[in-house]
Design an enzyme around this catalytic site. Structure first.
Site: not given
Length: 213
Positions: A12, A44, A201
Site C-alpha cells: 500500500s 478487504k 493516511n
C-alpha cells in the site's frame, strides 16, 4: 508506554505515506508504534469488499497517482509508484497498469517484519523496505528489495528468506490477519488506539487530535 496499533501492508502506497509520519507523531505524544503487517486483500475480502482495485478503474487510478504525489510533496518524501520503463519501451494506455503478479506479492516482506522484530530493528526494517519500494520505484515482490534491506541492516539474507518460508512465520502472519479481521480492520493504513480506529493516511490529523487530548 501507550501504544498505537499500526496495521499496514507493504503493497500500500498510503501505508508508506503514513509510516513516514506516524513514528514522529507517536514520539511527540509519548506513544509506541506497534507495527502489525497484514494481507490487505484478505482484509478487504473479510469485510465483504469484493470490488475492483483502484488499478482496475483507470479514472480512479489516475487520480490516485496525483493524490499520492500531493501527499508525498506535503511530507517532503520521495515517491515512485512503479518502475520507469526503459527508453523506447511501448507506452500503456493512461491508467492501465500491467504488472506480473509475483512482483505484487508482499507476503514475504510482511512476514519479514517478524524477523526484524527478533533482530531488534523492526522500525528500521520497515522504513528501509518502504524507502526501497515506494521511495525508489521498485515493486515489493522483488526479492532484491529484501536483500538490499538485509545488506543495509547487516543481516544474513539467507537467514531472512528461510524465516519467511518457515511455518512459524506463516502461523504468526495468519494469526495477525485473523485478529485484524476480528477487530474490523478492512484496509490499510489503519491505526487503533484505546479501541478507537482511524483508517487512512488522511486521518493522521484526527489521530493527532486524539493523542493530544
Amino acid at each position: 508506554m501507550k501504544t498505537i496499533d499500526f496495521y499496514f501492508d507493504f503493497i500500500s502506497p498510503y501505508a508508506y505515506l503514513a509510516s513516514c509520519r506516524l513514528p514522529a507523531l507517536a514520539e511527540k505524544y509519548g506513544y509506541r508504534v506497534n507495527y502489525i503487517p497484514i494481507d490487505l486483500q484478505a482484509a478487504k475480502l473479510a469485510a465483504g469488499n469484493t470490488g475492483p482495485s483502484s488499478a482496475q478503474i483507470p479514472p480512479k487510478f489516475r487520480y490516485a497517482m496525483i493524490d499520492l504525489m500531493r501527499w508525498a510533496n506535503k511530507y517532503d518524501i520521495p515517491f515512485a509508484m512503479i518502475p520507469k520503463k526503459p527508453a523506447g519501451a511501448g507506452e500503456e494506455p493512461p491508467g492501465k497498469v500491467e504488472i506480473p503478479k509475483e512482483l505484487l506479492d508482499s507476503s514475504r516482506a510482511n512476514k519479514a517484519v517478524y524477523f526484524a522484530r527478533e533482530m531488534g530493528q523492526e522500525s528500521e526494517f520497515i522504513a528501509t523496505v518502504f524507502a526501497g519500494t515506494f521511495g525508489a520505484g521498485t515493486l515489493v515482490g522483488d526479492d532484491n528489495v529484501l536483500r538490499a534491506a538485509c545488506e543495509e541492516l547487516g543481516w544474513d539474507a539467507d537467514s531472512l528468506f528461510r524465516f519467511v518460508h518457515a511455518e512459524e512465520a506463516n502461523r504468526a502472519y495468519e494469526e495477525a490477519n485473523q485478529v485484524a479481521h476480528a477487530r474490523g480492520v478492512f484496509g490499510v493504513p489503519t491505526m487503533i488506539v484505546d479501541g478507537d480506529m482511524w483508517w487512512g493516511n488522511d486521518r493522521l490529523d484526527m489521530l493527532e487530535e486524539y493523542l493530544a487530548r
